[in-house]
Design a protein around this motif. Sequence first.
Motif, PDB file in Angstrom:
ATOM      1  N   GLY A  26       0.811  -1.224   0.000  1.00 58.56           N
ATOM      2  CA  GLY A  26       0.000   0.000   0.000  1.00 58.56           C
ATOM      3  C   GLY A  26       0.836   1.261   0.000  1.00 58.56           C
ATOM      4  O   GLY A  26       0.451   2.280  -0.581  1.00 58.56           O
ATOM      5  N   ILE A  27       2.000   1.219   0.634  1.00 59.52           N
ATOM      6  CA  ILE A  27       2.857   2.399   0.732  1.00 59.52           C
ATOM      7  C   ILE A  27       3.810   2.509  -0.460  1.00 59.52           C
ATOM      8  O   ILE A  27       4.293   3.593  -0.779  1.00 59.52           O
ATOM      9  N   ALA A  28       4.086   1.426  -1.141  1.00 54.35           N
ATOM     10  CA  ALA A  28       5.056   1.407  -2.243  1.00 54.35           C
ATOM     11  C   ALA A  28       4.783   2.448  -3.330  1.00 54.35           C
ATOM     12  O   ALA A  28       5.729   3.122  -3.767  1.00 54.35           O
ATOM     13  N   PRO A  29       3.550   2.651  -3.793  1.00 54.59           N
ATOM     14  CA  PRO A  29       3.345   3.689  -4.813  1.00 54.59           C
ATOM     15  C   PRO A  29       3.705   5.087  -4.328  1.00 54.59           C
ATOM     16  O   PRO A  29       4.260   5.886  -5.083  1.00 54.59           O
ATOM     17  N   ILE A  33       6.567   7.525  -6.024  1.00 55.89           N
ATOM     18  CA  ILE A  33       6.266   8.896  -6.446  1.00 55.89           C
ATOM     19  C   ILE A  33       7.263   9.861  -5.818  1.00 55.89           C
ATOM     20  O   ILE A  33       7.767  10.770  -6.481  1.00 55.89           O
ATOM     21  N   PHE A  34       7.569   9.673  -4.535  1.00 52.33           N
ATOM     22  CA  PHE A  34       8.538  10.543  -3.876  1.00 52.33           C
ATOM     23  C   PHE A  34       9.919  10.426  -4.522  1.00 52.33           C
ATOM     24  O   PHE A  34      10.595  11.437  -4.755  1.00 52.33           O
ATOM     25  N   VAL A  35      10.352   9.213  -4.826  1.00 56.29           N
ATOM     26  CA  VAL A  35      11.659   9.013  -5.473  1.00 56.29           C
ATOM     27  C   VAL A  35      11.678   9.685  -6.849  1.00 56.29           C
ATOM     28  O   VAL A  35      12.658  10.343  -7.221  1.00 56.29           O
ATOM     29  N   ALA A  36      10.593   9.556  -7.599  1.00 59.50           N
ATOM     30  CA  ALA A  36      10.519  10.194  -8.918  1.00 59.50           C
ATOM     31  C   ALA A  36      10.582  11.719  -8.787  1.00 59.50           C
ATOM     32  O   ALA A  36      11.304  12.388  -9.538  1.00 59.50           O
ATOM     33  N   PHE A  39      14.269  12.818  -7.989  1.00 61.50           N
ATOM     34  CA  PHE A  39      15.216  12.812  -9.100  1.00 61.50           C
ATOM     35  C   PHE A  39      14.811  13.733 -10.243  1.00 61.50           C
ATOM     36  O   PHE A  39      15.666  14.208 -10.990  1.00 61.50           O
ATOM     37  N   LEU A  40      13.531  13.995 -10.414  1.00 60.88           N
ATOM     38  CA  LEU A  40      13.097  14.839 -11.531  1.00 60.88           C
ATOM     39  C   LEU A  40      12.962  16.315 -11.172  1.00 60.88           C
ATOM     40  O   LEU A  40      13.097  17.176 -12.044  1.00 60.88           O
ATOM     41  N   LEU A  41      12.682  16.632  -9.900  1.00 62.11           N
ATOM     42  CA  LEU A  41      12.431  18.025  -9.527  1.00 62.11           C
ATOM     43  C   LEU A  41      13.368  18.562  -8.445  1.00 62.11           C
ATOM     44  O   LEU A  41      13.992  19.605  -8.629  1.00 62.11           O
TER      45      LEU A  41
END
Length: 114
Positions: A26-29, A33-36, A39-41
Amino acid sequence: MLVPSAFAQTAAAPAASGGFLGTLIGIAPLLLIFVAFYFLLIRPQSKRMKTLQNAIAAVKRGDQVVTAGGVIGKVTKVEDAFVEVEIAANTRVRVVKATIAEVTPPAGAKPAND
């Protein structure tokens, strides 16, 4: 009568899904999102800010600067917290270093058509 039985059925389903593994799935998504976002922002923006702060700290006489207000000029004098910028012939203004948005070395200008 249908609503209370529907709530009772949905409330029992998560409890039976399976402890730690169910919580992790349940927490994995959210973690992905936080990791993305990191690295992207977040990471590129912090790198940009660090290079800008280094450029502001190393500003010297002759550099071309752009202030946060959009004023473009040539640095004529550098102090600890202020920079004197010539914005036109014989027109000089003192600018707080923290308001400098961009620093360009004197030989770094390129023609507009390239």
